[in-house]
Design a protein around this motif. Structure first.
Motif, PDB file in Angstrom:
ATOM      1  N   GLN A 121      50.182  28.898  52.126  1.00 28.50           N
ATOM      2  CA  GLN A 121      51.520  29.344  52.499  1.00 28.50           C
ATOM      3  C   GLN A 121      52.597  28.734  51.642  1.00 28.50           C
ATOM      4  O   GLN A 121      53.764  29.037  51.812  1.00 28.50           O
ATOM      5  N   ARG A 122      52.190  27.917  50.745  1.00 29.32           N
ATOM      6  CA  ARG A 122      53.161  27.303  49.841  1.00 29.32           C
ATOM      7  C   ARG A 122      53.096  28.055  48.519  1.00 29.32           C
ATOM      8  O   ARG A 122      52.019  28.263  47.986  1.00 29.32           O
TER       9      ARG A 122
ATOM     10  N   VAL B 147      48.717  31.983  40.238  1.00 33.56           N
ATOM     11  CA  VAL B 147      49.091  33.336  40.647  1.00 33.56           C
ATOM     12  C   VAL B 147      49.151  33.455  42.161  1.00 33.56           C
ATOM     13  O   VAL B 147      48.160  33.297  42.846  1.00 33.56           O
ATOM     14  N   ASP B 148      50.339  33.713  42.650  1.00 34.97           N
ATOM     15  CA  ASP B 148      50.536  33.878  44.087  1.00 34.97           C
ATOM     16  C   ASP B 148      49.996  35.199  44.561  1.00 34.97           C
ATOM     17  O   ASP B 148      50.008  36.184  43.854  1.00 34.97           O
ATOM     18  N   GLY B 149      49.559  35.199  45.746  1.00 34.24           N
ATOM     19  CA  GLY B 149      49.185  36.469  46.354  1.00 34.24           C
ATOM     20  C   GLY B 149      50.428  37.138  46.942  1.00 34.24           C
ATOM     21  O   GLY B 149      51.472  36.516  47.089  1.00 34.24           O
ATOM     22  N   THR B 150      50.319  38.420  47.271  1.00 38.39           N
ATOM     23  CA  THR B 150      51.401  39.111  47.997  1.00 38.39           C
ATOM     24  C   THR B 150      51.402  38.587  49.431  1.00 38.39           C
ATOM     25  O   THR B 150      50.429  37.962  49.854  1.00 38.39           O
ATOM     26  N   PRO B 151      52.484  38.847  50.191  1.00 39.35           N
ATOM     27  CA  PRO B 151      52.494  38.375  51.590  1.00 39.35           C
ATOM     28  C   PRO B 151      51.279  38.864  52.356  1.00 39.35           C
ATOM     29  O   PRO B 151      50.683  38.101  53.134  1.00 39.35           O
ATOM     30  N   ALA B 152      50.914  40.109  52.122  1.00 41.71           N
ATOM     31  CA  ALA B 152      49.725  40.624  52.812  1.00 41.71           C
ATOM     32  C   ALA B 152      48.494  39.849  52.379  1.00 41.71           C
ATOM     33  O   ALA B 152      47.643  39.498  53.204  1.00 41.71           O
ATOM     34  N   GLU B 153      48.426  39.550  51.092  1.00 38.66           N
ATOM     35  CA  GLU B 153      47.274  38.804  50.588  1.00 38.66           C
ATOM     36  C   GLU B 153      47.246  37.406  51.186  1.00 38.66           C
ATOM     37  O   GLU B 153      46.197  36.897  51.582  1.00 38.66           O
TER      38      GLU B 153
END
Lengths: 795, 428
Positions: free
Chosen positions: B244-245, B179-185
């Motif tokens: 960041q990936r 599960v990716d985080g949001t850009p802010a996360e």
């Protein structure tokens, strides 16, 4: 013939070349026949045994050589006896060599706080009560204790957990705005949520009580609408009585979030309510925010084929608990704001940061976020961090020592973080620093600050307070006064729990679960009670400065109603633990007859005299039995009831290889055969298929175990002294009680110093034991003597 | 066995060379040796390793066939695996030496390490095979290893003999893996990682100062702290890059953790499903899973007694029959897992072919706590299977198998634990 070869064989590898020169003649003459490279009797090859002082394993073997010769066990009885002067010279030579080597290696290895100590320290420092023990990996143990420096390690993952734990605790202290108000809430089971249960599972009575007939499961006995609105200490009052019972009804008081996962439910304690008219139970306990209370009756039953649902709750004849109300009052706050907040924020004021979406704030479980600003952040940090670091590091930290943490603060602040966030980062670093995580002790004599830490962790399991840090502990009188103060502090309870967890292995009490068929009488209340019994017993020995001989046999026991019923002792009512005098011929008394010890030294199905024998030898008599020789499989027990383990173990008596150790190991185990895996008295073994049927009911059900072969608790000590039963064994032990006292001293000092007692400590331990004997082996005095000893006051 | 040489650029060297900021995405040139685009095109997937240990043993009369070699009759526990006969080998006759330890169960600490006398005085464990592998090749995946268990303890031990905790929540593991985080996360995550590194820098400096004030033995102990900090630091650096990936996308719903403490088989299956996803997405290449027994009644139809109690059957036939129900359920779950690995394709090939799976126990006989003649099944990994390999007494020790398994994973070594040689499955 072999001897001739040795004398003639110049070309052979020297007989005991490995041994120190002065000890060689004795070894050559009396040992090498069996213990050379060829024969290696018992796996011991003295010609190859290293004499390097740094080789811990080899040193241990040499100590064993020394001890066995000293005890007259070696050379074995059937070999030629060496002359007394010869033995004396050998012991002197080997003894002084071992003392020197042991002395050179001696000293606590840099000792990390174990996870319990870490949690206590963190909570005391910050004035919070977070649970971080389970976030950290289990600590390594040596000699039964998890305070031994050498065994306590640290990994990268553990460092990560330390960082997380520090953040958790710091947030608990910092993210707390207003002082929570004191509230009193009362609730009953008669709520909308339980409308369907009343009349179907439960009975509503005229006086308003709701009668519960189930112990757990469905319907849930978690009290609805009763939650801690803020983390803290709460007073809980339960009002109710027993329904259709003759004896008081027991219930477990449980706390938890009672969410669908149920992973944090804890049983706090067990209590009783009267059989006939309403009674109240008052308990003070800690509740995290949002946690609630569950009242779980124990031991309820009814006739077979009936249930509240089947008969209807008004017609069901079985027993129940009639609950009138449960009230909670709190949180009771001693210090506000939390100590950590004062230490890290100083005069800076907290203000709440509103969430992005304001409606989130109203949601249950929302954790408010705070920030704080300071008029002069750089100066404030420089003012506050040295004090915080001093408290954390357990010694004064000046500006220079704190400089790297101040720089960290500056860097964080420069990046745009607010004062609170930057302070929190600096504080996290301080709580992950080796100065916090480890007890720094140089070699030789400890200075007063190091003594303060060592003493505090010993008796309170936490960091030294201001008074202890200021005391001149180099003065024996001051050291004694402070020790006395700590012995009277409520934190002594932590010491008793942690020390007995290690000394008597109580930490493993739930390692096995007793077989339900064989031991239907076992219940959660018994488990809870047996732990309390042993802890209360040791506390009583300390409180009253009673003799360590009470470990062997005592004229009292610490009991509640459940234990008294288990032990067959009349006249004890109520579930609280209290001191009960025992008649002279009682089968109880002492530590060895306590259910906790008997359970933890057995498994869920059967007892093993060997396992119990090792337990007694190692933990009560202070003799470390050597491990079995390699390649020996365990004896597989036969619980069909055909043969007892004792009969299977008779092989030990015949084989010479086995006999040497087992004539020492087995006898205590035989004496304890009169007690089953949950510490009940038995004259016959219980078995599943073979034996006599038993006409007995437990909680309304007929027992399914049968009675098998009779117990044989007789035995013979290595000295030749015989005993017919446990009573006889206890008498023999009492005659040699100095050894028990010495063992207890050794365990206390191992626990307190965080290192193994070595060969070179024996002289002082002998002195301490002799001095203790002159004072009747009083346990409180023993603790004082341990603290005053050179062993304690040196690394 | 092929021992791969590193043909890709060493990432640290690359970064040092360019003086680049660590937030660069991974360049193609830095794809790991075993899976460069060219190799992937040629169809050579990276090797994987998975070890699963059931800590309460298996009743070996129901596992080991009477016959050796390829023509053996299926035993009760091998029945669920009948359709996968050519994908696994049963191995008997292996054990570690001198495993008598503090109690009858401590051998589970050394199943993957081979250290002797677990838990006895002076015991210090050594690195487990999966961590050795992770040390050498772990940087090639987002997670150097995946340490799982149905309880909080694991089979894995670090280089300094320190026990590593297990992840027992499949939902948490799924979160971390997929599960990716949001850009802010993500930005917050990178900031948090950098903050973590600053904290570690600070304490490292303090530790260096402290070291100078200590005696020799204490310095050695403090060195553990240094290793720990460096290890964590390394991981934070890696995590920053990985943060960041984007994480791999999977066609699966996040799992819901099993609430019941006693649904052991349910937990095993859920965890195995997660492993398939983790391997399929190349999130990691080495996995351990500790299948804990329990001192309670497992939720399996037909089982009414405490599992630990049953495993210590004392030769009671009724208990052995009930134990069989539990162990057969474990083997059934295992068979389903292998089938899934076989059905999952990677570049046209079954995932099972590139994954060596070791399944067994540290106890040869739980009732007597014997650690001899361990129950072992080796599956997948491209080995020649379909046989009962009965290792002759004194010919090989268990460690010898680990040597060949490690070599297959790219570890350049000819020793592991207390190995006396190398046990090459294909040549045995």
């Amino acid at each position: 013939m072999k001897q001739l070869l040795w004398l003639a064989g110049a070309g052979f590898l020297g007989a005991a070349q490995a041994a120190t020169p002065a000890a060689r003649p004795f070894l050559d003459r009396h040992c090498m026949d069996c213990h050379d490279a060829e024969m290696k009797k018992g796996g011991l090859d003295l010609s190859a045994l290293s004499t390097d002082g740094a080789d811990a394993a080899a040193l241990k073997k040499w100590v064993r050589v020394f001890d066995r010769v000293a005890a007259g066990e070696m050379p074995p009885p059937k070999k030629a006896r060496p002359a007394a002067e010869e033995t004396g010279a050998f012991m002197a030579a080997l003894g002084s060599d071992l003392t020197a080597k042991s002395e050179a290696r001696k000293g606590t290895v840099l000792r990390r706080l174990n996870r319990q100590e870490y949690q206590n320290t963190l909570n005391d420092l910050l004035g919070v009560r977070v649970s971080v023990v389970d976030m950290l990996p289990e600590d390594g143990r040596a000699h039964g204790f998890d305070t031994v420096g050498e065994a306590l390690s640290i990994s990268g993952i553990q460092m990560q957990r330390y960082m997380e734990a520090a953040e958790t605790a710091l947030n608990a202290a910092l993210m707390a705005g207003e002082k929570p108000e004191l509230r009193k809430t009362a609730a009953t089971l008669d709520t909308g949520r339980n409308k369907d249960n009343i009349g179907k599972h439960w009975l509503k009575k005229a006086d308003g009580a709701v009668v519960v007939f189930n112990e757990g499961g469905f319907p849930s006995t978690v009290i609805p609408d009763l939650r801690a609105h803020a983390t803290g200490t709460y007073k809980v009052r339960v009002t109710g009585y027993g329904h259709q019972v003759e004896e008081p009804v027991v219930f477990a008081l449980r706390t938890g979030s009672f969410n669908f996962r149920n992973t944090d439910t804890r049983t706090h304690s067990f209590h009783e309510l009267p059989a006939d008219k309403p009674g109240t139970v008052d308990v003070t306990l800690h509740l995290p925010q949002g946690h609630g209370i569950q009242v779980s009756p124990q031991g309820l039953y009814g006739p077979d084929g009936h249930s509240a649902v089947k008969d209807g709750p008004d017609k069901y004849p079985g027993s129940g608990l009639a609950l009138l109300s449960v009230e909670i009052e709190g949180p009771l706050i001693e210090e506000w704001p939390p100590r950590g907040q004062k230490l890290l924020l100083g005069d800076a004021k907290l203000r709440e940061v509103m969430p992005e979406k304001p409606w989130m704030r109203g949601k249950a479980g929302y954790k408010p976020v705070f920030t704080a600003d300071s008029a002069d952040p750089a100066a404030e940090a420089r003012r506050l961090l040295p004090a915080f670091a001093s408290a954390a590091f357990r010694r004064p930290a000046d500006a220079a020592a704190v400089e790297p943490y101040v720089r960290l603060f500056d860097a964080e602040f420069a990046e745009g973080k607010d004062f609170l966030a930057a302070m929190r980062t600096a504080a996290t670093a301080i709580l992950c620093a080796p100065d916090f995580l480890f007890l720094k002790e140089p070699s030789g004599a400890l200075d007063r600050l190091q003594l303060a830490s060592r003493l505090s962790y010993f008796l309170t399991r936490g960091a030294p307070d201001a008074e202890l840090l200021a005391a001149d502990l180099a003065q024996p009188a001051v050291l004694r006064a402070q020790t006395e103060r700590l012995l009277q502090s409520p934190a002594l309870e932590r010491f008793v729990t942690d020390f007995t967890d290690g000394w008597l292995n109580l930490r493993e009490i739930e390692f096995t679960t007793p077989d339900k068929q064989l031991y239907p009488e076992y219940d959660e209340l018994l488990l809870d009670s047996m732990l309390r019994e042993t802890r209360a017993f040791i506390t009583e020995l300390i409180r009253g400065n009673l003799s360590a001989a009470n470990v062997i046999h005592s004229d009292f026991a610490m009991l509640n109603a459940r234990l008294a019923r288990h032990y067959g002792i009349p006249g004890v009512s109520g579930q609280h633990i209290r001191k009960v005098p025992l008649p002279p011929e009682s089968r109880r008394g002492g530590v060895l007859t306590q259910a906790s010890i008997l359970k933890v030294s057995a498994n869920g199905t059967n007892t093993s005299p060997v396992v119990r024998g090792v337990f007694v030898m190692d933990r009560i008599l202070g003799i470390e039995p050597p491990p079995p020789p390699p390649g020996i499989p365990g004896v597989e027990p036969d619980i069909r009831g055909a043969t007892t383990l004792r009969e299977l173990l008779d092989k030990h008596r015949d084989s010479e290889t086995c006999n040497g150790c087992h004539r020492v190991i087995d006898p205590p185990g035989f004496a304890l055969e009169s007690y089953d895996v949950i510490g009940g008295w038995r004259e016959r073994f219980r078995s599943i298929d073979q034996g006599e049927k038993v006409d007995l009911k437990v909680t309304g059900r007929k027992v399914r175990y049968r009675l098998g072969p009779p117990v044989d608790a007789a035995g013979e000590l290595p000295t030749g002294a015989k005993f017919a039963d446990m009573g006889g064994f206890q008498k023999l032990l009492l005659a040699g009680q100095d050894r028990v006292a010495r063992c207890l001293l050794e365990k206390l000092l191992t626990f307190a110093t965080g290192r193994e007692m070595g060969f070179s400590d024996r002289a002082e331990l002998d002195q301490l034991t002799a001095a203790s004997q002159a004072k009747g082996h009083g346990v409180r005095e023993m603790i004082h003597a341990a603290v005053q000893s050179g062993i304690f006051r040196r690394k | 066995m092929n021992i791969a040489t590193k043909r890709h650029l060493d990432r640290r060297a690359f970064l040092r060379g360019t003086g680049a900021v660590l937030s660069l995405p991974m360049l193609e040139a830095m794809l790991p040796a075993f899976a460069t685009r060219a190799q992937a095109a040629a169809g050579t997937p990276p090797p994987r390793f998975l070890a699963m240990c059931a800590t309460l043993g298996f009743h070996t009369p129901y596992l080991f066939p009477k016959e050796t070699g390829a023509d053996y009759t299926l035993t009760p526990y091998l029945e669920p695996l009948r359709d996968l006969r050519s994908d696994f080998s049963v191995i008997s006759g292996l054990n570690h030496e001198q495993q008598n330890g503090a109690n009858g169960h401590t051998s589970e600490m050394t199943w993957l390490t081979a250290a002797k006398h677990p838990g006895l005085a002076g015991f210090k464990n050594t690195i487990s095979i999966d961590q050795l592998i992770a040390e050498r090749i772990g940087t090639q995946t987002r997670f150097p290893s995946l340490i799982l268990g149905t309880g909080s303890e694991s089979l894995s031990w670090s280089a300094s003999g320190v026990p590593l905790p297990a992840e027992s929540s499949p939902s948490r593991a799924f979160q971390q893996l997929f599960v990716d985080g949001t850009p802010a996360e993500v930005a917050a995550q990178v900031r948090a990682l950098k903050r973590g590194r600053s904290i570690l820098d600070t304490v490292m400096g303090q530790a260096k100062k402290l070291r100078g004030e200590l005696g020799h033995r204490d310095q050695e102990k403090l060195d553990e702290y240094f290793s720990a900090v460096r290890d964590l630091e390394g991981r934070l650096v890696q995590n920053e890059e990985w943060a960041q990936r984007p994480k791999p996308k999977v066609d699966a719903k996040p799992p819901t953790d099993i609430q019941s403490r006693t649904d052991a088989i349910g937990k095993m299956r859920l965890m195995q499903d997660l492993v398939v996803l983790a391997l399929q997405t190349d999130s990691t290449r080495t996995v351990t899973m500790r299948l804990s027994g329990m001192n309670a009644v497992p939720e399996i139809p037909g089982v009414k007694n405490d599992w630990h109690n049953l495993s210590h059957h004392g030769q009671d036939p009724a208990k052995i029959e009930e134990l069989k129900v539990i162990e057969l359920a474990e083997f059934t779950a295992f068979a389903d897992f292998l089938a899934k690995l076989k059905q999952t394709r990677e570049g046209g090939r079954p995932l099972l072919d590139s994954t060596a799976v070791l399944f067994g126990s540290n106890l040869g006989n739980a009732s007597s706590h014997s650690t001899a003649n361990l129950p072992l099944v080796l599956a997948g990994g491209g080995f020649k299977h379909g046989r009962h390999l009965a290792i002759e007494k004194d010919k090989h020790v268990f460690s010898n198998l680990f040597v060949s398994l490690a070599q297959r994973m790219g570890v350049e070594t000819d020793r592991f634990g207390h190995s006396t040689g190398v046990l090459e499955i294909n040549q045995a």
